[in-house]
Design a protein around this motif. Structure first.
Motif, PDB file in Angstrom:
ATOM      1  N   LYS A 257      44.983 -22.750  10.329  1.00 44.70           N
ATOM      2  CA  LYS A 257      45.276 -22.578   8.906  1.00 44.70           C
ATOM      3  C   LYS A 257      46.733 -22.151   8.711  1.00 44.70           C
ATOM      4  O   LYS A 257      47.402 -22.583   7.770  1.00 44.70           O
ATOM      5  CB  LYS A 257      44.340 -21.540   8.289  1.00 44.70           C
ATOM      6  CG  LYS A 257      42.875 -21.946   8.285  1.00 44.70           C
ATOM      7  CD  LYS A 257      42.020 -20.856   7.663  1.00 44.70           C
ATOM      8  CE  LYS A 257      40.544 -21.226   7.683  1.00 44.70           C
ATOM      9  NZ  LYS A 257      39.704 -20.156   7.090  1.00 44.70           N
TER      10      LYS A 257
ATOM     11  N   LYS B 205      37.214 -16.971  -3.941  1.00 49.94           N
ATOM     12  CA  LYS B 205      38.404 -16.154  -3.714  1.00 49.94           C
ATOM     13  C   LYS B 205      38.942 -15.645  -5.058  1.00 49.94           C
ATOM     14  O   LYS B 205      38.877 -16.339  -6.073  1.00 49.94           O
ATOM     15  CB  LYS B 205      39.490 -16.963  -3.007  1.00 49.94           C
ATOM     16  CG  LYS B 205      39.063 -17.505  -1.645  1.00 49.94           C
ATOM     17  CD  LYS B 205      38.875 -16.385  -0.642  1.00 49.94           C
ATOM     18  CE  LYS B 205      38.437 -16.891   0.722  1.00 49.94           C
ATOM     19  NZ  LYS B 205      39.443 -17.738   1.367  1.00 49.94           N
TER      20      LYS B 205
ATOM     21  N   SER C 140      44.537 -15.738  -1.448  1.00 51.12           N
ATOM     22  CA  SER C 140      44.331 -17.177  -1.374  1.00 51.12           C
ATOM     23  C   SER C 140      44.107 -17.764  -2.759  1.00 51.12           C
ATOM     24  O   SER C 140      43.799 -17.036  -3.709  1.00 51.12           O
ATOM     25  CB  SER C 140      43.117 -17.484  -0.482  1.00 51.12           C
ATOM     26  OG  SER C 140      43.318 -16.982   0.819  1.00 51.12           O
TER      27      SER C 140
ATOM     28  N   ARG D 115      49.958 -24.159   6.695  1.00 53.40           N
ATOM     29  CA  ARG D 115      50.685 -23.514   5.605  1.00 53.40           C
ATOM     30  C   ARG D 115      52.127 -23.166   5.987  1.00 53.40           C
ATOM     31  O   ARG D 115      52.860 -22.574   5.189  1.00 53.40           O
ATOM     32  CB  ARG D 115      49.958 -22.234   5.192  1.00 53.40           C
ATOM     33  CG  ARG D 115      48.556 -22.497   4.670  1.00 53.40           C
ATOM     34  CD  ARG D 115      47.751 -21.223   4.536  1.00 53.40           C
ATOM     35  NE  ARG D 115      46.380 -21.515   4.110  1.00 53.40           N
ATOM     36  CZ  ARG D 115      45.405 -20.618   4.044  1.00 53.40           C
ATOM     37  NH1 ARG D 115      45.652 -19.367   4.394  1.00 53.40           N
ATOM     38  NH2 ARG D 115      44.208 -20.956   3.640  1.00 53.40           N
TER      39      ARG D 115
ATOM     40  N   MET E 231      48.053 -23.667  -4.684  1.00 48.12           N
ATOM     41  CA  MET E 231      47.950 -22.412  -5.420  1.00 48.12           C
ATOM     42  C   MET E 231      48.167 -22.645  -6.911  1.00 48.12           C
ATOM     43  O   MET E 231      47.387 -22.176  -7.755  1.00 48.12           O
ATOM     44  CB  MET E 231      48.970 -21.400  -4.905  1.00 48.12           C
ATOM     45  CG  MET E 231      48.957 -20.067  -5.646  1.00 48.12           C
ATOM     46  SD  MET E 231      47.431 -19.124  -5.416  1.00 48.12           S
ATOM     47  CE  MET E 231      47.753 -18.412  -3.790  1.00 48.12           C
TER      48      MET E 231
ATOM     49  N   TYR F  85      42.203 -18.946  12.500  1.00 50.03           N
ATOM     50  CA  TYR F  85      43.230 -18.852  11.469  1.00 50.03           C
ATOM     51  C   TYR F  85      44.556 -19.437  11.930  1.00 50.03           C
ATOM     52  O   TYR F  85      45.439 -19.701  11.119  1.00 50.03           O
ATOM     53  CB  TYR F  85      43.426 -17.392  11.030  1.00 50.03           C
ATOM     54  CG  TYR F  85      43.781 -17.260   9.575  1.00 50.03           C
ATOM     55  CD1 TYR F  85      42.821 -16.909   8.635  1.00 50.03           C
ATOM     56  CD2 TYR F  85      45.066 -17.515   9.127  1.00 50.03           C
ATOM     57  CE1 TYR F  85      43.132 -16.808   7.293  1.00 50.03           C
ATOM     58  CE2 TYR F  85      45.390 -17.424   7.784  1.00 50.03           C
ATOM     59  CZ  TYR F  85      44.428 -17.067   6.869  1.00 50.03           C
ATOM     60  OH  TYR F  85      44.743 -16.988   5.543  1.00 50.03           O
TER      61      TYR F  85
END
Length: 278
Positions: free
Chosen positions: A219, A128, A122, A223, A13, A216
């Protein structure tokens, strides 16, 4: 904008947000000391300017943006304070209101201003466009907003009170991230009893169901090292507001089963298997 901006630290990020800031800043700097090879490669990929030490970064920057794992936010702020940084400090971490206020108190005698921030969405890549919510002194907030004009990072000012941005970020995260954990548990339970496809068939009939997004789960596992501590911050914030926190603590405990999945490419089966192995 004729100013140098520092990013603490260039994670997935942080590096992407920093790259957007580079659109309007003179330079965006990061410190190579103590960073992983993945972070260094990421920062280079985004064209950020390397410096060897934190003191050098702070000396050269007018503004620093802290985007790090929630548990490290206060330590990062304390290290910045120890070097006498005198610019604008933006804490954009997913941390509790109380922690954000401690950071403001820690830095207030050193810096020009502390800004409370939170990134919702995101990283700003592949189309995004996350929302950076901000609260704090209006002139300082305006400088942060100007940094992201005409970039993939949208901004929204909430008001002058430190803690507003953190509250909004965690309020959203309490639903958005915990719902993904519940999806994983639902599919894992169904799979144990060999009815996972039937569960998904039902979910696919409901377009508003996260169960219809089983991809997801992998994912989420990747994370989890970051989401788990964030859920603890949400739980602390709920408790401070006199609200039950047990569900968020449980989500953090569940996410901890995937702590070793950082930077690992997992399939849905891989993720579910790890979930079943404490």
């Amino acid at each position: 904008m004729d100013q140098n901006v520092g990013i603490l630290h260039p994670g997935s990020m942080g590096a992407a947000v920093a790259a957007c800031a580079a659109t309007n800043a003179a330079n965006v700097l990061y410190c190579t000391d103590g960073r992983s090879s993945a972070s260094l490669a990421r920062a280079q990929e985004y064209g950020l300017t390397a410096v060897s030490s934190l003191p050098e970064l702070l000396e050269r920057c007018d503004m620093v943006i802290s985007l790090c794992p929630p548990a490290a936010a206060e330590d990062v702020a304390a290290e910045v304070a120890s070097h006498g940084f005198g610019g604008l400090y933006v804490d954009a971490n997913a941390i509790s209101i109380e922690r954000m206020r401690r950071i403001e108190e820690m830095l207030s005698s050193h810096v020009k201003a502390v800004i409370d921030g939170g990134v919702i969405g995101s990283p700003p890549v592949n189309g995004k466009s996350p929302l950076l919510v901000l609260s704090g002194p209006a002139p300082a907030v305006a400088r942060v907003e100007a940094l992201f004009v005409h970039t993939a990072v949208r901004t929204k000012t909430l008001g002058p009170t430190i803690g507003q941005a953190s509250a909004l970020k965690l309020a959203y995260a309490s639903f958005q991230k915990t719902s993904r954990v519940l999806v994983a548990l639902s599919i894992a339970l169904a799979r144990v009893h060999d009815v996972d496809q039937e569960l998904l068939d039902i979910a696919f009939q409901r377009t508003d169901s996260y169960l219809a997004e089983p991809e997801y789960v992998a994912k989420t596992a990747a994370r989890a090292w970051r989401w788990g501590p964030e859920m603890e911050e949400v739980a602390d914030t709920l408790e401070a507001a006199g609200l039950p926190s047990e569900m968020l603590r449980a989500a953090a405990t569940t996410l901890a089963r995937w702590n070793d999945a950082k930077d690992v490419e997992l399939t849905l089966t891989d993720a579910l298997n790890r979930l079943a192995q404490p």
